[in-house]
Design an enzyme around this catalytic site. Sequence first.
Site, PDB file in Angstrom:
ATOM      1  N   ALA A 175       0.836  -1.205   0.000  1.00  0.00           N
ATOM      2  CA  ALA A 175       0.000   0.000   0.000  1.00  0.00           C
ATOM      3  C   ALA A 175       0.873   1.259   0.000  1.00  0.00           C
ATOM      4  O   ALA A 175       1.670   1.448  -0.921  1.00  0.00           O
ATOM      5  CB  ALA A 175      -0.969  -0.004   1.173  1.00  0.00           C
TER       6      ALA A 175
ATOM      7  N   GLY B 238     -12.544  -6.232   8.991  1.00  0.00           N
ATOM      8  CA  GLY B 238     -12.304  -5.687   7.652  1.00  0.00           C
ATOM      9  C   GLY B 238     -10.919  -5.987   7.117  1.00  0.00           C
ATOM     10  O   GLY B 238     -10.484  -5.375   6.145  1.00  0.00           O
TER      11      GLY B 238
ATOM     12  N   GLU C  79     -11.101  -9.947   2.535  1.00  0.00           N
ATOM     13  CA  GLU C  79     -12.166  -9.809   1.548  1.00  0.00           C
ATOM     14  C   GLU C  79     -13.417 -10.466   2.124  1.00  0.00           C
ATOM     15  O   GLU C  79     -13.325 -11.235   3.083  1.00  0.00           O
ATOM     16  CB  GLU C  79     -11.762 -10.531   0.253  1.00  0.00           C
ATOM     17  CG  GLU C  79     -10.518  -9.984  -0.422  1.00  0.00           C
ATOM     18  CD  GLU C  79     -10.719  -8.563  -0.939  1.00  0.00           C
ATOM     19  OE1 GLU C  79     -11.806  -8.267  -1.472  1.00  0.00           O
ATOM     20  OE2 GLU C  79      -9.800  -7.749  -0.783  1.00  0.00           O
TER      21      GLU C  79
ATOM     22  N   LYS D 230       1.751  -9.812  -6.037  1.00  0.00           N
ATOM     23  CA  LYS D 230       2.779  -8.920  -5.485  1.00  0.00           C
ATOM     24  C   LYS D 230       4.165  -9.527  -5.671  1.00  0.00           C
ATOM     25  O   LYS D 230       5.139  -8.823  -6.002  1.00  0.00           O
ATOM     26  CB  LYS D 230       2.509  -8.672  -4.006  1.00  0.00           C
ATOM     27  CG  LYS D 230       1.213  -7.887  -3.779  1.00  0.00           C
ATOM     28  CD  LYS D 230       0.870  -7.816  -2.301  1.00  0.00           C
ATOM     29  CE  LYS D 230      -0.400  -7.009  -2.066  1.00  0.00           C
ATOM     30  NZ  LYS D 230      -0.946  -7.214  -0.724  1.00  0.00           N
TER      31      LYS D 230
ATOM     32  N   GLY E 213      -5.305  -0.853   3.595  1.00  0.00           N
ATOM     33  CA  GLY E 213      -6.286   0.153   3.980  1.00  0.00           C
ATOM     34  C   GLY E 213      -6.414   1.213   2.908  1.00  0.00           C
ATOM     35  O   GLY E 213      -5.435   1.601   2.272  1.00  0.00           O
TER      36      GLY E 213
END
Length: 837
Positions: free
Chosen positions: A620, A682, A685, A700, A817
């Site tokens: 991220a 959360g 998925e 990745k 996130g």
Amino acid sequence: MAEMIGRRANVVMKFGGSSLRTADRIAHAADLVAAQARAGAPPTVVVSAMGGVTDTLLALVASAAEERLDAEALGALAARHRDAATGRLVSDDREAVLTDLAALAERLGDLLRGMAALGEASPRATDRALSYGERASAVLMASALRARGVHAQALDAAALVRTDSAFGGAHVDAPETTRRIRAAVQPGTVAVIPGFTGADAQGRTTTLGRGGSDLTASLVGAALGAERIEIWTDVDGVLTADPRLVEDAFPIPQMTYAEAAEMAHFGAKVLFPPTMAPALAAGVPIHVRNTFRPDAPGTVVSARGAGADAGHPVRGVASVPGVALLTLSGGGLFGTPGVAARLFTALGRAGVSVALITQGSSENSISVAVAPEQAEAGRVAVDAEFSPEIARGTVAPVSVETDLSILAVVGEGMPQTPGIAGRVFAALGHNGVNVRAVAQGSSERNISVVVSAADRAKALAVVHDGLFLSGAVRLNLFVVGTGLVGAALLDQIAVQAATLRAERGLELRLAGVSNSRTMAFDARGIDLAAWRAARDAGEPASAEAFVDRAIALNLPNAVVVDATAGADVPALYARLLEASLSVSTPNKVALSGPQADYDRLKALAARRGAHLRYETNVGAGLPVVSTLGDLVSSGDRIRRIEGVLSGSLSFIFATFSAAVGGGAPGATVRFSSVVREAQALGYTEPDPRDDLSGADVRRKLLILARDAGLRLEPEAATVRPVLPAACTQAPTVGAFYDQLEAHDDHFDALRRDAAAQGRVLRALAVVDAEAGAASLSVEAVGPGHPAFALDAGDNLVTFCTDRYPDRPLVVRGPGAGAEVTAAGVFAELVQIGGTIR
Ligand code: ADP
Ligand code: ASP
Ligand code: MG
């Protein structure tokens, strides 16, 4: 002598059509003249037709040529002038003015009827019809001045401006015109002279070419030895570029005649190109001013220009929309003297005028830019001239390229200033604008390039901004996908935009936004505070349509942010890059597909000068991809990359393992309940198997491995299953949890075995560059391993390289996130902006 001094005090005030569009505007212009008359000697006024009138007249002439008299348009035109002759424009001479206007309309009607009867619009008759517009506005202006107590008289341009008989674009006999103007303009009276028109030696009405009223003003100013010639128009002077194409254009305070002539020659409509010559010869400055903002300083065109102390040799950028390029090439040209002379003579004989010349450095080719309508005549003439060489095969027949534009950067002494050409080409290159021909230093004061007509606006904007707005950059963003990440990004940009602009000179403009249902575009920028409403009010969306539109808008410095999760948009990256749009994407699909796709996209981006950025594909907002890129590009060699690349897997295994390692109350926590908790928080998925399957980590891994220099297909990255087969195959999420519970003992056993050795479980991803392999598996790691103490949910990447052989370079932190991912994309956009400066 006294008369000369009187003349010196004279000012010529020329009002263009846009300054005379309505009765109110004429009144305003008359106020400006009256103020000048009160302040000094009476000025001399030159007027254009009321805005749009010349176009209307041309349309009437065109219908007449087809044997139609457009009575309605003719009536409307007469009414337009008649209706203007009221209120502040007339006083007690109203009847006389209406009579004059009626007489003009009558004569125009007769002329058009005659032309329609013949079905023929000769250039001579056309010029006569066109002169009506200027004549009528002179009548109105003179009357408006009298209504202001200024002694004014409308004169007849045909009696003043003597030209040859080249109807439609007549050349002025300057000495004769000067004599006539001097004789006609009376001290003490404001002469109102119709611009644009004149008459030949036989007294037949001619016109000077579209926009020609500026030249009339210059002739008048030169003849009278005026103090200055004021060109009153609808912009704040001569701007650094055409404001209709470059929104950041700004007024040029001072420039030389030569610079103004060059700008005009290359398409700056604000001044008719031949205007500068008479003023230059007489040494009268031209002051271009805005009727609507009379207090604005405007532009002074004089011999002095901006002077040497201005420091910046570039004055402006202009462009000619349509040109054709004729190229003569062949080995037969090499070293042959006189080729250029023969070429120009041939073109000259054919009446083809050349806007620009460039010669290949090898002398193997020579190109000339000409007006598109003259391209064919030019081609034929040059082919005929070189027919012996063509027959011998030493020269190829002339090739013709059309749909081109010229872009000219203008400034005295500029070609001698190093670095300017470089900046021009860098700006064009970044935006994928192909330069078809260059002419540098053909005159001492411009660098011109020929580009595709479709790229004209973009090229002007990027070159202008590159030269004039140093340090300030605007990115045009197209955001597709407004789920969690896309929405967070747009909201973050909305909050930061003003600060970014003020403090970093970076403007992030939202030019397009789309979700899967609707999309909206605005080249001037969608209001960032209301992007949701704009999107919802848009048109039906599809990935294809969005990408097509983003490309078609052809905006400078364009970046597409793909915040979708699917494969539709990634399938179109090649098209975007090919069109030199940059891509910034959290979507992992494109670079983790077949190796050939990865290679192709990378090569395309490099070739087209576009960015392909995907920092958020791994970790991220953490600087994983860029750190790897920096290592590789600085010459380090990657040996091994190891880490926890999934926030969900990080959370699940850290929580599960900690339950034993810490000996805390949760010691009996079972694997299935950790997964439930992860889902509830959360971290996963909706179907946790999407994370546990390792599919996401595989992507990745592939991206990291490839960036580290490995070449491998998706199947080559091995993923040792985390889940027993029964869990994977369960038909529903509910059934999956049932199966997971049934296998809790299996995970307990793994945890116990690890704990027995003082170790914890981690889902470890490894790129082993030496073995050329990439894998994901659940491993038991001891305290010596960087992943041992990893916080639940955090990502970790360790780089083991030639420069970091023993203690690896480590990047760790929250790696999932929407907010941090969006922040990562945001940072990437700011970096892209930084590369453009
Ligand atoms: P007028 O009716 O006053 O003669 P024009 O329409 O002939 O006005 O010329 C003014 C227009 O020229 C401006 O409104 C602008 O759109 C256009 N223009 C093109 N290039 C330039 C430039 N470099 N500076 C100023 N105006 C320009
Ligand atoms: N009225 C003429 C034109 O529209 C001349 C001018 O405005 O300068 O071209
Ligand atoms: Mg004009």
